[in-house]
Scaffold this active site. Structure first.
Site, PDB file in Angstrom:
ATOM      1  N   ALA A   1      -2.909  -4.339  -2.647  1.00 24.99           N
ATOM      2  CA  ALA A   1      -3.017  -4.118  -1.206  1.00 24.99           C
ATOM      3  C   ALA A   1      -4.456  -3.779  -0.840  1.00 24.99           C
ATOM      4  O   ALA A   1      -5.113  -2.991  -1.527  1.00 24.99           O
ATOM      5  CB  ALA A   1      -2.082  -2.998  -0.774  1.00 24.99           C
ATOM      6  N   GLU A   2      -4.941  -4.356   0.243  1.00 21.24           N
ATOM      7  CA  GLU A   2      -6.324  -4.126   0.646  1.00 21.24           C
ATOM      8  C   GLU A   2      -6.579  -2.681   1.058  1.00 21.24           C
ATOM      9  O   GLU A   2      -7.722  -2.201   1.014  1.00 21.24           O
ATOM     10  CB  GLU A   2      -6.722  -5.071   1.779  1.00 21.24           C
ATOM     11  CG  GLU A   2      -5.858  -5.024   3.019  1.00 21.24           C
ATOM     12  CD  GLU A   2      -4.689  -6.004   2.979  1.00 21.24           C
ATOM     13  OE1 GLU A   2      -4.270  -6.428   4.064  1.00 21.24           O
ATOM     14  OE2 GLU A   2      -4.202  -6.325   1.870  1.00 21.24           O
TER      15      GLU A   2
ATOM     16  N   GLU B   1      10.951  -8.375  -2.239  1.00 15.30           N
ATOM     17  CA  GLU B   1      11.486  -7.090  -1.767  1.00 15.30           C
ATOM     18  C   GLU B   1      10.841  -6.850  -0.412  1.00 15.30           C
ATOM     19  O   GLU B   1       9.651  -6.562  -0.316  1.00 15.30           O
ATOM     20  CB  GLU B   1      11.150  -5.975  -2.768  1.00 15.30           C
ATOM     21  CG  GLU B   1      12.003  -4.732  -2.579  1.00 15.30           C
ATOM     22  CD  GLU B   1      11.323  -3.699  -1.717  1.00 15.30           C
ATOM     23  OE1 GLU B   1      11.690  -3.634  -0.516  1.00 15.30           O
ATOM     24  OE2 GLU B   1      10.465  -2.971  -2.210  1.00 15.30           O
ATOM     25  N   LEU B   2      11.645  -7.001   0.647  1.00 15.44           N
ATOM     26  CA  LEU B   2      11.112  -7.086   1.996  1.00 15.44           C
ATOM     27  C   LEU B   2      11.517  -5.887   2.851  1.00 15.44           C
ATOM     28  O   LEU B   2      11.752  -4.810   2.344  1.00 15.44           O
ATOM     29  CB  LEU B   2      11.554  -8.418   2.617  1.00 15.44           C
ATOM     30  CG  LEU B   2      11.257  -9.661   1.750  1.00 15.44           C
ATOM     31  CD1 LEU B   2      11.793 -10.925   2.400  1.00 15.44           C
ATOM     32  CD2 LEU B   2       9.773  -9.787   1.463  1.00 15.44           C
TER      33      LEU B   2
ATOM     34  N   GLU C   1      12.132  -2.372  12.499  1.00 10.70           N
ATOM     35  CA  GLU C   1      11.795  -1.429  11.438  1.00 10.70           C
ATOM     36  C   GLU C   1      10.686  -0.515  11.941  1.00 10.70           C
ATOM     37  O   GLU C   1       9.651  -0.989  12.418  1.00 10.70           O
ATOM     38  CB  GLU C   1      11.349  -2.170  10.180  1.00 10.70           C
ATOM     39  CG  GLU C   1      11.108  -1.248   8.996  1.00 10.70           C
ATOM     40  CD  GLU C   1      10.756  -1.999   7.719  1.00 10.70           C
ATOM     41  OE1 GLU C   1      10.915  -1.406   6.634  1.00 10.70           O
ATOM     42  OE2 GLU C   1      10.340  -3.165   7.804  1.00 10.70           O
TER      43      GLU C   1
ATOM     44  N   TRP D   1       0.807  -1.222   0.000  1.00 11.47           N
ATOM     45  CA  TRP D   1       0.000   0.000   0.000  1.00 11.47           C
ATOM     46  C   TRP D   1       0.838   1.268   0.000  1.00 11.47           C
ATOM     47  O   TRP D   1       0.329   2.339  -0.308  1.00 11.47           O
ATOM     48  CB  TRP D   1      -0.908   0.024   1.242  1.00 11.47           C
ATOM     49  CG  TRP D   1      -0.155  -0.221   2.523  1.00 11.47           C
ATOM     50  CD1 TRP D   1      -0.023  -1.405   3.180  1.00 11.47           C
ATOM     51  CD2 TRP D   1       0.604   0.735   3.278  1.00 11.47           C
ATOM     52  NE1 TRP D   1       0.771  -1.261   4.297  1.00 11.47           N
ATOM     53  CE2 TRP D   1       1.165   0.047   4.381  1.00 11.47           C
ATOM     54  CE3 TRP D   1       0.859   2.103   3.140  1.00 11.47           C
ATOM     55  CZ2 TRP D   1       1.959   0.679   5.340  1.00 11.47           C
ATOM     56  CZ3 TRP D   1       1.654   2.734   4.085  1.00 11.47           C
ATOM     57  CH2 TRP D   1       2.200   2.023   5.158  1.00 11.47           C
ATOM     58  N   ASN D   2       2.115   1.189   0.371  1.00 13.17           N
ATOM     59  CA  ASN D   2       2.861   2.441   0.586  1.00 13.17           C
ATOM     60  C   ASN D   2       3.239   3.145  -0.719  1.00 13.17           C
ATOM     61  O   ASN D   2       3.361   4.366  -0.754  1.00 13.17           O
ATOM     62  CB  ASN D   2       4.102   2.198   1.457  1.00 13.17           C
ATOM     63  CG  ASN D   2       5.053   1.183   0.877  1.00 13.17           C
ATOM     64  OD1 ASN D   2       4.668   0.306   0.107  1.00 13.17           O
ATOM     65  ND2 ASN D   2       6.322   1.279   1.262  1.00 13.17           N
TER      66      ASN D   2
ATOM     67  N   GLY E   1       6.686  -6.519   0.574  1.00 11.64           N
ATOM     68  CA  GLY E   1       5.990  -6.418   1.847  1.00 11.64           C
ATOM     69  C   GLY E   1       6.906  -6.782   2.996  1.00 11.64           C
ATOM     70  O   GLY E   1       8.128  -6.652   2.911  1.00 11.64           O
ATOM     71  N   SER E   2       6.312  -7.262   4.065  1.00 13.00           N
ATOM     72  CA  SER E   2       7.072  -7.533   5.289  1.00 13.00           C
ATOM     73  C   SER E   2       7.942  -8.775   5.132  1.00 13.00           C
ATOM     74  O   SER E   2       7.627  -9.691   4.366  1.00 13.00           O
ATOM     75  CB  SER E   2       6.124  -7.723   6.467  1.00 13.00           C
ATOM     76  OG  SER E   2       5.409  -8.947   6.348  1.00 13.00           O
TER      77      SER E   2
ATOM     78  N   LYS F   1      -2.525  -9.324  -6.840  1.00 10.41           N
ATOM     79  CA  LYS F   1      -3.316  -9.067  -5.643  1.00 10.41           C
ATOM     80  C   LYS F   1      -2.892  -7.709  -5.123  1.00 10.41           C
ATOM     81  O   LYS F   1      -1.787  -7.513  -4.649  1.00 10.41           O
ATOM     82  CB  LYS F   1      -3.074 -10.152  -4.595  1.00 10.41           C
ATOM     83  CG  LYS F   1      -4.144 -10.251  -3.498  1.00 10.41           C
ATOM     84  CD  LYS F   1      -4.154  -9.097  -2.523  1.00 10.41           C
ATOM     85  CE  LYS F   1      -2.925  -9.087  -1.640  1.00 10.41           C
ATOM     86  NZ  LYS F   1      -2.975  -7.937  -0.673  1.00 10.41           N
TER      87      LYS F   1
ATOM     88  N   CYS G   1      10.505   1.476   2.591  1.00 14.27           N
ATOM     89  CA  CYS G   1      11.475   0.462   2.999  1.00 14.27           C
ATOM     90  C   CYS G   1      12.901   0.988   2.959  1.00 14.27           C
ATOM     91  O   CYS G   1      13.786   0.420   3.600  1.00 14.27           O
ATOM     92  CB  CYS G   1      11.334  -0.776   2.130  1.00 14.27           C
ATOM     93  SG  CYS G   1      11.378  -0.439   0.366  1.00 14.27           S
TER      94      CYS G   1
END
Length: 490
Positions: free
Chosen positions: A185-186, A259-260, A394, A159-160, A237-238, A183, A293
């Site tokens: 981001a919600e 990409e975390l 983080e 989402w960012n 994401g995370s 998919k 990130c």
């Protein structure tokens, strides 16, 4: 919570794009999308289920043979057209992004341009998927190396950066000849819908790109992992979710790129201009309200320039105005949700309880209507040590923790003392030191006197638990290609 269409006023946005058709979820469930700055309901969108994901994967699988056989020039033309249309609609996309995700309108406009850059970059890279011939030891043998599309790609975006993270994955996949199920981001499905409308209008054939929106991402990831038609997963994401997906993909021997999370060090040596470094630190620390990130999580400042650096940093951060991104003069938007607010306060309270000093900020903002959103004051902490949670976790928010160091070897060891390895930053006027430190930092990216070492033309990614693979650059398209050797006996 999901709702049924019957219980909600129209129009409910049909946000699933499957096999070239916009549709509702098979369950007819929906979920709300809200503005994090005001709490305002923006829309109700379709809440996809596993059945919808399976339909999308089947569509992508059916579309794969024809799309992969199109010439690179034909695929490139579609991406060129998508680039043109995205720039044409940049103002509308930026406004939507500000309303849905919260970032100030100027930053949203910059992201739209960045997103369009990936479309045109990979339109060009499609035509540069070169093969190779290899000499053989046998006189009657020849070798040829081909690069071919890996197949159906399951993509999960955050989402960012709700527009650019889509094009950073979809553009190279399409350029390579793959088909995609994404998919979104919600928290930010509306931005994804607009991107897919652009792709549809740009001539992407039915089934080549498919969009699933859902309030519950876990079943989607599980389906991507288990569905035999999905050849590759790409996820931003995370780290915790990335590990889960990587384990699942590995169990099925699927390709994946991740990409975390990050925990970027920002090192300011004694020969740097402390004011210049502090201005750079302030800008990149609050980039996207710290929800990036690559945002610096640990600001290491040489003891001899600590006071000068802190003075400028605190002055800059304290002047930053928070509010709705559509309001003129606002430079800090909201955090994405209440959990992020709670994390900020917990990290500040833990640091203060262990001896840190709040130089500015340190609290939720509730004045002038800000209580309706998720606003946290831009914050500077001094006296931070490795005993504090913020030193290891983080933050993903607008908190700048300042740590003092005394020599080069010490700070390199401190900077590398993290499980993460995405971005890092070095401020120095000594060229030899810049080279030395950049080579020793165990991070995928190093910005030397540079707070924005990113571009569609440059490889983006990390090491250690910050992920695997690269996005952007020539490396980005290779993530979606298999290598095939053909041997000829003549």
């Amino acid at each position: 919570m999901p709702q049924t269409i019957e219980n909600k006023p129209e129009p409910v946005i049909p946000s699933l794009y499957i096999d070239g058709q916009w549709r509702h979820a098979v369950t007819e469930s929906t979920f709300p999308v809200t503005n994090p700055a005001t709490g305002e309901l923006l829309a109700e969108v379709s809440d996809g289920s596993v059945d919808d994901v399976r339909a999308a994967v089947a569509a992508a699988d059916a579309a794969l043979p024809a799309w992969s056989k199109r010439t690179a020039y034909e695929r490139a033309e579609v991406l060129f057209e998508a680039h043109r249309r995205m720039l044409e609609r940049s103002e509308q996309l930026a406004k939507l992004m500000t309303e849905e995700q919260g970032k100030p309108i100027r930053a949203a406009g910059i992201e739209v341009k960045y997103a369009a850059d990936f479309l045109i970059w990979f339109a060009e890279e499609a035509k540069r998927v070169y093969g190779q011939t290899i000499p053989s030891a046998r006189a009657d043998q020849r070798f040829m190396v081909l690069h071919q599309p890996v197949g159906v790609v399951g993509a999960i975006t955050p989402w960012n950066y709700p527009v650019s993270m889509i094009t950073r994955k979809v553009a190279p996949a399409l350029a390579a000849g793959c088909t995609v199920v994404l998919k979104a981001a919600e928290q930010t499905p509306l931005c994804a819908i607009e991107v897919f409308r652009i792709l549809e209008e740009s001539g992407v054939p039915p089934g080549v790109v498919n969009l699933v929106t859902t309030s519950d991402p876990a079943p989607v990831g599980a389906e991507f992992v288990s569905n035999p038609a999905v050849a590759k997963l790409t996820f931003t994401g995370s780290t915790s979710v990335g590990k889960l997906l990587a384990r699942g993909a590995g169990g099925h021997m699927k390709r994946f790129s991740m990409e975390l999370g990050g925990h970027a060090p920002f090192i300011v040596f004694d020969d740097a201009d402390p004011g210049h470094a502090a201005k750079g630190a302030a800008m990149v620390k609050v980039l996207n309200t710290g929800q990036a990130c690559i945002s610096p999580n640990r600001l290491y400042v040489h003891r001899s320039i600590k006071d000068a650096f802190l003075k400028v940093l605190v002055e800059r951060v304290a002047k930053m105005r928070a509010g709705s991104g559509l309001t003129e003069g606002v430079s800090i938007g909201p955090l994405i949700d209440s959990d992020a607010l709670e994390r900020m306060q917990r990290q500040v309270d833990d640091a203060v309880g262990k001896g840190a000093v709040v130089e500015t900020g340190g609290n939720r903002l509730i004045d002038e209507g800000l209580e309706r959103g998720f606003f946290f004051a831009p914050t500077v902490l001094s006296g931070v040590t490795d005993a504090m949670d913020i030193y290891r976790e983080e933050t993903f928010g607008p908190i700048a923790p300042v740590i003092i160091f005394d020599d080069e070897d010490e700070v390199i060891a401190m900077a590398n003392d993290t499980k993460y390895g995405l971005a890092s930053y070095v401020y120095t006027q000594n060229l030899a030191r810049a080279w030395r430190v950049a080579e020793q930092l165990r991070f995928g990216m190093v910005g030397v006197n540079d707070i924005n070492p990113t571009s569609a033309a440059a490889p983006f990614g990390g090491v250690k638990q910050s992920g695997q693979g690269r996005e952007g650059a020539h490396e980005g398209i290779l993530e979606y290609l298999d290598t095939k050797l053909v041997g000829f006996s003549i």
